[in-house]
Design an enzyme around this catalytic site. Sequence first.
Site: not given
Length: 240
Positions: A136, A138, A143
């Site tokens: 994603n 990160h 995050e």
Amino acid sequence: MKLVVMKNHEELSKHACELIINKVNSLSSPVLGLATGSTPERLYEMMIDKYNQKVVSFSHVKTFNLDEYVGLSENDTKSYRYYMNHHLFSQVNFTKGQNHIPNGMASHLEQECQRYEQLIADACHIDLQILGLGHNGHIGFNEPGTSFSTRTHVVDLERSTREANARFFESIKEVPTQAITMGIETILQSKQIILLVSGEQKAKALHRLLNGEVSEDFPASVLKRHHDVTIIADEAALQL
């Protein structure tokens, strides 16, 4: 950003190892930022080999890891301290006390974050930081949605991150829900950054990094604002 394409994970690891060894051998008091996970395992094996061949010494090196799970002790086989002891620290000649990892068992987590941040500052920041790329986007455990101005902090891990890491545990239920991680601004203060990206499962994330806009929705995109980033990717990670 500079993109270096290697044929496979083995060649990727070899190139990264060469860069690290050159850095360690060129500085009187080098500070390395280290990562965990499956991608750097071969890199650490090669660093051990170079040490055994007497190509490099790590006695003058200080290290800081990106992150640690909250709630896992250093003796827990799933903790990042255990990972680093097993895969690198115990097999070369680091000076005792020079390998730093956040304490996920600290009774006051915010104080631990401040302590860790201060240790990095006292070391005059990191000379060479190794990063991996999350599915994603990160970096560390920062995050999507994390402010680019964050320092070392406690983060709630997204389900997708916990699912990706569940392969290291018996089940996803055992994967901690929180971690301590270097913040994005902390990472960006590293003098040089190497991002390792391996495997077709990372192709979508790498494609977005290379071609997308800088956005807090995709934390790794901030690396475009750093003055010295080298992405070492294998061919599988560049399929898109």
